[in-house]
Design a protein around this motif. Structure first.
Motif, PDB file in Angstrom:
ATOM      1  N   ILE A 252       0.842  -1.201   0.000  1.00 27.81           N
ATOM      2  CA  ILE A 252       0.000   0.000   0.000  1.00 27.81           C
ATOM      3  C   ILE A 252       0.872   1.245   0.000  1.00 27.81           C
ATOM      4  CG2 ILE A 252      -1.615   1.369   1.396  1.00 27.81           C
ATOM      5  CD1 ILE A 252      -2.962  -0.934  -0.049  1.00 27.81           C
ATOM      6  N   ARG A 253       1.908   1.233   0.811  1.00 28.49           N
ATOM      7  CA  ARG A 253       2.796   2.403   0.867  1.00 28.49           C
ATOM      8  C   ARG A 253       3.552   2.570  -0.441  1.00 28.49           C
ATOM      9  NH1 ARG A 253       6.466   1.027   5.331  1.00 28.49           N
ATOM     10  NH2 ARG A 253       7.357   3.090   4.970  1.00 28.49           N
ATOM     11  N   ALA A 254       3.928   1.458  -1.085  1.00 27.88           N
ATOM     12  CA  ALA A 254       4.599   1.538  -2.382  1.00 27.88           C
ATOM     13  C   ALA A 254       3.651   2.093  -3.440  1.00 27.88           C
ATOM     14  CB  ALA A 254       5.110   0.166  -2.798  1.00 27.88           C
ATOM     15  N   ALA A 255       2.392   1.667  -3.396  1.00 24.25           N
ATOM     16  CA  ALA A 255       1.405   2.171  -4.357  1.00 24.25           C
ATOM     17  C   ALA A 255       1.145   3.654  -4.140  1.00 24.25           C
ATOM     18  CB  ALA A 255       0.105   1.384  -4.227  1.00 24.25           C
ATOM     19  N   LEU A 256       1.126   4.069  -2.877  1.00 29.50           N
ATOM     20  CA  LEU A 256       0.906   5.488  -2.585  1.00 29.50           C
ATOM     21  C   LEU A 256       2.097   6.323  -3.056  1.00 29.50           C
ATOM     22  CD1 LEU A 256      -0.887   7.646  -1.414  1.00 29.50           C
ATOM     23  CD2 LEU A 256      -0.008   7.101   0.858  1.00 29.50           C
ATOM     24  N   GLN A 257       3.289   5.813  -2.882  1.00 31.21           N
ATOM     25  CA  GLN A 257       4.474   6.504  -3.398  1.00 31.21           C
ATOM     26  C   GLN A 257       4.371   6.696  -4.909  1.00 31.21           C
ATOM     27  OE1 GLN A 257       8.129   4.301  -2.893  1.00 31.21           O
ATOM     28  NE2 GLN A 257       9.293   5.695  -4.208  1.00 31.21           N
ATOM     29  N   LYS A 258       3.954   5.642  -5.601  1.00 32.62           N
ATOM     30  CA  LYS A 258       3.786   5.714  -7.054  1.00 32.62           C
ATOM     31  C   LYS A 258       2.701   6.713  -7.426  1.00 32.62           C
ATOM     32  CE  LYS A 258       2.329   2.757 -10.928  1.00 32.62           C
ATOM     33  NZ  LYS A 258       1.857   1.391 -11.294  1.00 32.62           N
ATOM     34  N   LEU A 259       1.596   6.689  -6.695  1.00 30.09           N
ATOM     35  CA  LEU A 259       0.481   7.578  -6.991  1.00 30.09           C
ATOM     36  C   LEU A 259       0.851   9.043  -6.783  1.00 30.09           C
ATOM     37  CD1 LEU A 259      -2.589   7.593  -7.748  1.00 30.09           C
ATOM     38  CD2 LEU A 259      -3.055   7.582  -5.286  1.00 30.09           C
ATOM     39  N   LEU A 260       1.609   9.300  -5.709  1.00 27.85           N
ATOM     40  CA  LEU A 260       1.997  10.674  -5.383  1.00 27.85           C
ATOM     41  C   LEU A 260       3.245  11.134  -6.141  1.00 27.85           C
ATOM     42  CD1 LEU A 260       1.449  10.545  -1.503  1.00 27.85           C
ATOM     43  CD2 LEU A 260      -0.093  11.491  -3.226  1.00 27.85           C
ATOM     44  N   LYS A 261       3.858  10.177  -6.884  1.00 28.08           N
ATOM     45  CA  LYS A 261       5.075  10.478  -7.657  1.00 28.08           C
ATOM     46  C   LYS A 261       6.188  11.019  -6.758  1.00 28.08           C
ATOM     47  CE  LYS A 261       2.787  11.403 -12.111  1.00 28.08           C
ATOM     48  NZ  LYS A 261       1.423  11.039 -11.746  1.00 28.08           N
ATOM     49  N   GLU A 262       6.419  10.310  -5.648  1.00 30.97           N
ATOM     50  CA  GLU A 262       7.455  10.725  -4.691  1.00 30.97           C
ATOM     51  C   GLU A 262       8.650   9.781  -4.750  1.00 30.97           C
ATOM     52  OE1 GLU A 262       4.519  13.011  -1.525  1.00 30.97           O
ATOM     53  OE2 GLU A 262       5.511  11.162  -0.913  1.00 30.97           O
ATOM     54  N   ASP A 263       9.758  10.210  -4.180  1.00 30.67           N
ATOM     55  CA  ASP A 263      10.997   9.453  -4.263  1.00 30.67           C
ATOM     56  C   ASP A 263      11.104   8.341  -3.230  1.00 30.67           C
ATOM     57  OD1 ASP A 263      11.899  11.020  -6.372  1.00 30.67           O
ATOM     58  OD2 ASP A 263      12.839  12.500  -5.031  1.00 30.67           O
ATOM     59  N   ALA A 286      -7.742   0.571  -0.463  1.00 36.93           N
ATOM     60  CA  ALA A 286      -6.606  -0.352  -0.450  1.00 36.93           C
ATOM     61  C   ALA A 286      -6.624  -1.261  -1.669  1.00 36.93           C
ATOM     62  CB  ALA A 286      -6.626  -1.184   0.830  1.00 36.93           C
ATOM     63  N   ALA A 287      -7.798  -1.760  -2.024  1.00 36.21           N
ATOM     64  CA  ALA A 287      -7.902  -2.653  -3.185  1.00 36.21           C
ATOM     65  C   ALA A 287      -7.436  -1.969  -4.460  1.00 36.21           C
ATOM     66  CB  ALA A 287      -9.342  -3.142  -3.338  1.00 36.21           C
ATOM     67  N   HIS A 288      -7.815  -0.714  -4.636  1.00 32.78           N
ATOM     68  CA  HIS A 288      -7.417   0.007  -5.848  1.00 32.78           C
ATOM     69  C   HIS A 288      -5.939   0.373  -5.824  1.00 32.78           C
ATOM     70  CE1 HIS A 288     -11.140   0.378  -8.106  1.00 32.78           C
ATOM     71  NE2 HIS A 288     -11.766   0.459  -6.935  1.00 32.78           N
ATOM     72  N   LEU A 289      -5.394   0.628  -4.647  1.00 33.62           N
ATOM     73  CA  LEU A 289      -3.963   0.876  -4.559  1.00 33.62           C
ATOM     74  C   LEU A 289      -3.171  -0.382  -4.900  1.00 33.62           C
ATOM     75  CD1 LEU A 289      -3.822   3.154  -1.398  1.00 33.62           C
ATOM     76  CD2 LEU A 289      -3.213   3.829  -3.728  1.00 33.62           C
ATOM     77  N   TRP A 290      -3.598  -1.523  -4.370  1.00 31.91           N
ATOM     78  CA  TRP A 290      -2.937  -2.769  -4.730  1.00 31.91           C
ATOM     79  C   TRP A 290      -3.006  -3.002  -6.238  1.00 31.91           C
ATOM     80  CZ3 TRP A 290      -5.758  -5.504  -0.187  1.00 31.91           C
ATOM     81  CH2 TRP A 290      -4.912  -5.572   0.927  1.00 31.91           C
ATOM     82  N   ALA A 291      -4.191  -2.814  -6.804  1.00 27.71           N
ATOM     83  CA  ALA A 291      -4.362  -3.052  -8.237  1.00 27.71           C
ATOM     84  C   ALA A 291      -3.495  -2.127  -9.072  1.00 27.71           C
ATOM     85  CB  ALA A 291      -5.823  -2.899  -8.624  1.00 27.71           C
ATOM     86  N   SER A 292      -3.243  -0.921  -8.578  1.00 24.58           N
ATOM     87  CA  SER A 292      -2.447   0.060  -9.341  1.00 24.58           C
ATOM     88  C   SER A 292      -1.012  -0.409  -9.533  1.00 24.58           C
ATOM     89  CB  SER A 292      -2.468   1.416  -8.652  1.00 24.58           C
ATOM     90  OG  SER A 292      -1.686   1.417  -7.459  1.00 24.58           O
ATOM     91  N   LEU A 293      -0.531  -1.269  -8.636  1.00 23.46           N
ATOM     92  CA  LEU A 293       0.837  -1.775  -8.770  1.00 23.46           C
ATOM     93  C   LEU A 293       0.950  -2.771  -9.925  1.00 23.46           C
ATOM     94  CD1 LEU A 293       1.813  -2.342  -5.026  1.00 23.46           C
ATOM     95  CD2 LEU A 293       2.587  -0.512  -6.544  1.00 23.46           C
ATOM     96  N   GLN A 294      -0.171  -3.325 -10.344  1.00 23.01           N
ATOM     97  CA  GLN A 294      -0.163  -4.289 -11.453  1.00 23.01           C
ATOM     98  C   GLN A 294      -0.405  -3.599 -12.798  1.00 23.01           C
ATOM     99  OE1 GLN A 294       0.714  -7.308 -10.505  1.00 23.01           O
ATOM    100  NE2 GLN A 294       0.627  -6.583  -8.389  1.00 23.01           N
ATOM    101  N   ALA A 295      -0.730  -2.319 -12.752  1.00 22.84           N
ATOM    102  CA  ALA A 295      -1.080  -1.617 -13.997  1.00 22.84           C
ATOM    103  C   ALA A 295       0.181  -1.429 -14.847  1.00 22.84           C
ATOM    104  CB  ALA A 295      -1.689  -0.258 -13.661  1.00 22.84           C
TER     105      ALA A 295
END
Length: 295
Positions: A252-263, A286-295
């Motif tokens: 979840i934290r990795a997906a949020l990092q990706k979503l926020l475009k942070e380092d 949470a489900a959508h954040l997890w799914a975003s890592l597979q996009a």
């Protein structure tokens, strides 16, 4: 053997592939088997071995339960609830989609994932044991340990699949039976402690009629080896609770990092605060954040 039948209507946009992916994680197919339009899953329920078979059509799931033993009062209703769990029919996706329709970050994720749903384990005990097994190890190793637990504590259904065990089955194991098969002593100890508390009636996994998870959550947190992440994951996969905060989840934290475009990944406190804006629908966030890592 007794056979029970159901036909379950599937909602528009139902994502059958998500169900197959969740239940098909173990390529060896010890307790679950998936095919393009069929799911087979074996469990022990109320001390009886049950094989659930689901055939999917465009609009419904045609379900059967092959029961190796007597059909006790209430078993049919209980197995219908299990089917709702494993088919991901507990949490409707629409309320969260409406909440974030104009959200600049989550809105695009929801539109990209359509009618994403939360697929659950068959029972709260299965979800809890899976959460304990999966703590702080990689997914392939966790799947292998889960398979070991099934073969150690479960039983084989007459249809060939091994049944995921109940608390009473796990409670009868000893520490060495797990540690010699690559379980850490801490992980094995937590599994046995949990199973014995449930089996002895000292820990109830039943929710009150109101659906309030507070008492169950606190009781679980009192068990040595179970922390907030395990509880929230179990609420999500075991109960279909709509407002789980998975801020302690690394993905979840990795997906949020990706979503926020942070380092770097946001820390736990910031992740918890960020997710709070989506209450009472944090499970779908949470489900959508997890799914975003597979996009």
């Amino acid at each position: 053997m007794t056979t029970l039948h159901w036909r379950v209507a599937l909602p528009a946009g139902y994502r059958q592939g998500d169900v197959m992916a969740f239940h098909g994680r173990d390529a060896e197919g010890v307790a679950e088997q998936v095919a393009p339009d069929r799911l087979r899953k074996a469990i022990v329920y109320g001390g009886v071995a049950v094989l659930l078979e689901v055939d999917f059509t465009a609009s419904e799931a045609v379900c059967r339960a092959e029961i190796d033993g007597p059909v006790s009062e209430g078993l049919r209703d209980a197995l219908h609830e299990v089917l709702n769990n494993i088919l991901g029919l507990r949490i409707a996706p629409e309320p969260f989609a409406q909440l974030v329709a104009n959200d600049p970050l989550m809105g695009p994720l929801v539109r990209a994932n359509g009618s994403l749903r939360i697929v659950q384990s068959a029972t709260p005990f299965e979800a809890l044991t899976w959460a304990v097994i999966g703590q702080q190890i990689n997914l392939p190793f966790a799947i292998a340990l889960r398979r070991t637990l099934i073969l150690q504590a479960g039983r084989q259904h007459s249809g060939g699949l091994w049944c995921y065990p109940e608390a009473r089955d796990v409670a009868h194991l000893n520490l060495e039976e797990l540690t010699v098969r690559k379980f850490s002593r801490a992980k094995a100890g937590t599994l046995l402690r949990l199973a014995r508390l449930v089996h002895d009636g000292e820990l109830s996994l039943a929710l009150p009629a109101t659906g309030d998870v507070t008492a169950v959550s606190q009781a679980l947190l009192n068990v040595k080896g179970i922390g907030p992440w395990t509880v929230n994951y179990a609420l999500l996969r075991g109960y279909g609770y709509a407002d789980c905060s998975l801020h302690g989840d690394v993905a979840i934290r990795a997906a949020l990092q990706k979503l926020l475009k942070e380092d770097s990944k946001p820390d736990l406190a910031r992740t918890e605060q960020w997710l709070r804006q989506y209450a009472p629908h944090r499970t779908m966030a949470a489900a959508h954040l997890w799914a975003s890592l597979q996009a």
